[in-house]
Scaffold this motif. Structure first.
Motif, PDB file in Angstrom:
ATOM      1  N   ILE A 175       0.864  -1.187   0.000  1.00 49.03           N
ATOM      2  CA  ILE A 175       0.000   0.000   0.000  1.00 49.03           C
ATOM      3  C   ILE A 175       0.894   1.229   0.000  1.00 49.03           C
ATOM      4  N   ASN A 176       0.743   2.067  -0.991  1.00 45.85           N
ATOM      5  CA  ASN A 176       1.504   3.309  -1.083  1.00 45.85           C
ATOM      6  C   ASN A 176       0.678   4.456  -0.518  1.00 45.85           C
ATOM      7  N   ILE A 177       1.251   5.197   0.409  1.00 43.84           N
ATOM      8  CA  ILE A 177       0.552   6.318   1.038  1.00 43.84           C
ATOM      9  C   ILE A 177       1.272   7.614   0.697  1.00 43.84           C
ATOM     10  N   ALA A 178       0.574   8.522   0.048  1.00 34.59           N
ATOM     11  CA  ALA A 178       1.135   9.830  -0.303  1.00 34.59           C
ATOM     12  C   ALA A 178       0.889  10.795   0.845  1.00 34.59           C
ATOM     13  N   SER A 179       1.925  11.064   1.619  1.00 27.44           N
ATOM     14  CA  SER A 179       1.763  11.932   2.787  1.00 27.44           C
ATOM     15  C   SER A 179       3.131  12.315   3.341  1.00 27.44           C
ATOM     16  N   SER A 180       3.176  13.471   3.977  1.00 30.55           N
ATOM     17  CA  SER A 180       4.338  13.805   4.794  1.00 30.55           C
ATOM     18  C   SER A 180       4.340  12.889   6.005  1.00 30.55           C
ATOM     19  N   ALA A 181       5.511  12.472   6.442  1.00 29.10           N
ATOM     20  CA  ALA A 181       5.589  11.640   7.647  1.00 29.10           C
ATOM     21  C   ALA A 181       5.099  12.401   8.867  1.00 29.10           C
ATOM     22  N   LEU A 182       5.118  13.723   8.788  1.00 35.17           N
ATOM     23  CA  LEU A 182       4.733  14.554   9.926  1.00 35.17           C
ATOM     24  C   LEU A 182       3.254  14.916   9.927  1.00 35.17           C
ATOM     25  N   ASP A 183       2.528  14.459   8.913  1.00 28.08           N
ATOM     26  CA  ASP A 183       1.065  14.556   8.925  1.00 28.08           C
ATOM     27  C   ASP A 183       0.566  13.224   9.457  1.00 28.08           C
ATOM     28  N   PHE A 184       0.384  13.159  10.759  1.00 33.32           N
ATOM     29  CA  PHE A 184       0.223  11.873  11.436  1.00 33.32           C
ATOM     30  C   PHE A 184      -1.071  11.140  11.103  1.00 33.32           C
ATOM     31  N   THR A 185      -1.906  11.741  10.281  1.00 37.13           N
ATOM     32  CA  THR A 185      -3.132  11.046   9.863  1.00 37.13           C
ATOM     33  C   THR A 185      -2.824   9.814   9.025  1.00 37.13           C
ATOM     34  N   TRP A 186      -1.602   9.724   8.482  1.00 35.13           N
ATOM     35  CA  TRP A 186      -1.247   8.529   7.700  1.00 35.13           C
ATOM     36  C   TRP A 186      -1.331   7.270   8.557  1.00 35.13           C
ATOM     37  N   MET A 187      -1.138   7.408   9.842  1.00 34.53           N
ATOM     38  CA  MET A 187      -1.167   6.242  10.723  1.00 34.53           C
ATOM     39  C   MET A 187      -2.546   5.600  10.779  1.00 34.53           C
ATOM     40  N   ASP A 188      -3.578   6.386  10.519  1.00 35.64           N
ATOM     41  CA  ASP A 188      -4.941   5.848  10.529  1.00 35.64           C
ATOM     42  C   ASP A 188      -5.184   4.881   9.376  1.00 35.64           C
ATOM     43  N   LYS A 189      -4.309   4.901   8.382  1.00 35.06           N
ATOM     44  CA  LYS A 189      -4.470   4.042   7.210  1.00 35.06           C
ATOM     45  C   LYS A 189      -3.807   2.683   7.378  1.00 35.06           C
ATOM     46  N   ILE A 190      -3.096   2.504   8.480  1.00 33.45           N
ATOM     47  CA  ILE A 190      -2.434   1.232   8.761  1.00 33.45           C
ATOM     48  C   ILE A 190      -3.430   0.319   9.445  1.00 33.45           C
ATOM     49  N   GLU A 191      -3.783  -0.772   8.810  1.00 27.95           N
ATOM     50  CA  GLU A 191      -4.875  -1.617   9.311  1.00 27.95           C
ATOM     51  C   GLU A 191      -4.465  -2.508  10.482  1.00 27.95           C
ATOM     52  N   ASN A 192      -3.292  -3.095  10.415  1.00 27.39           N
ATOM     53  CA  ASN A 192      -2.856  -4.003  11.474  1.00 27.39           C
ATOM     54  C   ASN A 192      -1.840  -3.287  12.359  1.00 27.39           C
ATOM     55  N   ASN A 193      -2.192  -3.005  13.600  1.00 23.30           N
ATOM     56  CA  ASN A 193      -1.264  -2.292  14.483  1.00 23.30           C
ATOM     57  C   ASN A 193      -0.698  -3.183  15.591  1.00 23.30           C
ATOM     58  N   GLU A 194      -0.799  -4.496  15.420  1.00 23.90           N
ATOM     59  CA  GLU A 194      -0.327  -5.423  16.450  1.00 23.90           C
ATOM     60  C   GLU A 194       1.189  -5.590  16.422  1.00 23.90           C
ATOM     61  N   ASN A 195       1.712  -6.072  15.311  1.00 22.21           N
ATOM     62  CA  ASN A 195       3.155  -6.276  15.158  1.00 22.21           C
ATOM     63  C   ASN A 195       3.635  -5.440  13.978  1.00 22.21           C
ATOM     64  N   VAL A 196       4.318  -4.352  14.320  1.00 24.03           N
ATOM     65  CA  VAL A 196       4.693  -3.373  13.308  1.00 24.03           C
ATOM     66  C   VAL A 196       6.199  -3.116  13.351  1.00 24.03           C
ATOM     67  N   LEU A 197       6.804  -3.129  12.179  1.00 27.81           N
ATOM     68  CA  LEU A 197       8.206  -2.729  12.034  1.00 27.81           C
ATOM     69  C   LEU A 197       8.231  -1.433  11.241  1.00 27.81           C
ATOM     70  N   VAL A 198       8.853  -0.413  11.812  1.00 31.22           N
ATOM     71  CA  VAL A 198       8.984   0.879  11.141  1.00 31.22           C
ATOM     72  C   VAL A 198      10.423   1.056  10.692  1.00 31.22           C
ATOM     73  N   ILE A 199      10.600   1.327   9.411  1.00 30.93           N
ATOM     74  CA  ILE A 199      11.927   1.550   8.837  1.00 30.93           C
ATOM     75  C   ILE A 199      12.046   3.018   8.443  1.00 30.93           C
ATOM     76  N   ALA A 200      13.132   3.650   8.881  1.00 38.57           N
ATOM     77  CA  ALA A 200      13.409   5.032   8.480  1.00 38.57           C
ATOM     78  C   ALA A 200      14.864   5.100   8.035  1.00 38.57           C
ATOM     79  N   GLU A 201      15.062   5.035   6.735  1.00 37.35           N
ATOM     80  CA  GLU A 201      16.400   4.999   6.140  1.00 37.35           C
ATOM     81  C   GLU A 201      16.657   6.312   5.407  1.00 37.35           C
ATOM     82  N   GLY A 202      17.803   6.947   5.698  1.00 43.16           N
ATOM     83  CA  GLY A 202      18.174   8.157   4.984  1.00 43.16           C
ATOM     84  C   GLY A 202      17.154   9.268   5.108  1.00 43.16           C
ATOM     85  N   PHE A 203      16.560   9.424   6.270  1.00 42.80           N
ATOM     86  CA  PHE A 203      15.433  10.347   6.423  1.00 42.80           C
ATOM     87  C   PHE A 203      15.522  11.244   7.652  1.00 42.80           C
ATOM     88  N   LEU A 204      15.812  10.684   8.816  1.00 44.85           N
ATOM     89  CA  LEU A 204      15.683  11.432  10.066  1.00 44.85           C
ATOM     90  C   LEU A 204      16.634  12.617  10.149  1.00 44.85           C
TER      91      LEU A 204
END
Length: 268
Positions: free
Chosen positions: A131-160
């Motif tokens: 699933i591709n989500i067009a959003s700024s990472a800082l517009d936290f509404t993108w998190m509402d589009k994640i259906e399964n929130n039980e076991n989640v791995l977040v990757i942030a490469e070349g970004f922070l």
């Protein structure tokens, strides 16, 4: 006809690791093979060789390849332990890590600005579990589009490194609130590199600006107290494969200044 692109400074930085992965994949004995990187590079109306000359960017290329190996391996380990997991790739750029680590079960979310997601839709093969989500990472509404929130791995490469400290703190605070069992695989830049960023190939080439760094991976726990450090991997160790004698000679200095991949776990 090749796809024309017009990118801003930070968005253009995604082309550096893309090019690095394509170069590595074309070697006789590559550390990894990324057919998507080769395909995408060949599909863009962009002079990679002229823009990112190997003579001045080789350290950057080695670093990008090293972090690809580290992140791919750690993601595979996580998926082995959590075969039905949700993976979120923040500021995904044109990376197709999904194809390199997929087990046939995971659900994968790519997050980036609209122009980048539009490019992905045109150039990278689709999959029902991506699933591709067009959003700024800082517009936290993108998190509402994640259906399964039980076991989640977040990757942030070349970004922070392109965020300021408050933005980093708030991003991971929101992630900890939203998702139940979370692990982070994040690339951390040293304070030294932020202060001396004019020496970095990416800054010289694209005009991007680094804003945030951290002296020790453990210091992330002070900024984001919901997480504990499990492990860290300095890029220097894998970069030795690309220039064994040179990297070994400078490794004592390079390790203290180089980026690292850190694995964190949310404290429940």
């Amino acid at each position: 006809m090749k796809e024309k692109i017009d990118l801003s400074a930070v968005s253009e930085t995604m082309l550096v690791p893309l090019y690095a992965r394509a170069i590595e994949s074309k070697k006789e004995n590559p550390e990894f093979i990324d057919q998507t990187a080769i395909k995408v590079m060949d599909s863009l109306d962009y002079n990679f060789k002229k823009r990112f000359k190997t003579s001045t960017n080789k350290m950057n290329f080695w670093g990008c390849s090293a972090r690809t190996v580290i992140l791919d391996n750690l993601t595979k380990e996580y998926i082995k332990e959590n075969p039905d997991a949700t993976i979120i790739n923040i500021a995904c750029g044109l990376d197709d890590r999904f194809s390199r680590v997929d087990n046939g079960q995971i659900i994968w979310y790519n997050l980036d600005f609209e122009d980048i997601i539009d490019l992905r839709e045109k150039l990278i093969e689709k999959n029902d579990r991506i699933i591709n989500i067009a959003s700024s990472a800082l517009d936290f509404t993108w998190m509402d589009k994640i259906e399964n929130n039980e076991n989640v791995l977040v990757i942030a490469e070349g970004f922070l490194m392109y965020l300021d400290e408050k933005e980093v703190e708030e991003l991971f605070k929101q992630i900890s609130h939203k998702f139940k069992n979370v692990k982070l695989l994040i690339e951390l830049m040293s304070n030294w590199m932020v202060k001396n960023q004019k020496a970095h190939d990416t800054v010289r080439t694209t005009g991007a600006v680094f804003k945030w760094g951290i002296n020790e991976s453990k210091d992330f726990e002070k900024l984001c107290s919901s997480y504990k450090l499990l492990a860290e991997y300095n890029l220097t160790d894998l970069m030795k494969k690309y220039s064994p004698i040179f990297i070994r000679l400078i490794s004592p200095v390079l390790r203290s200044r180089n980026n690292r991949i850190a694995l964190f776990e949310k404290i429940n």
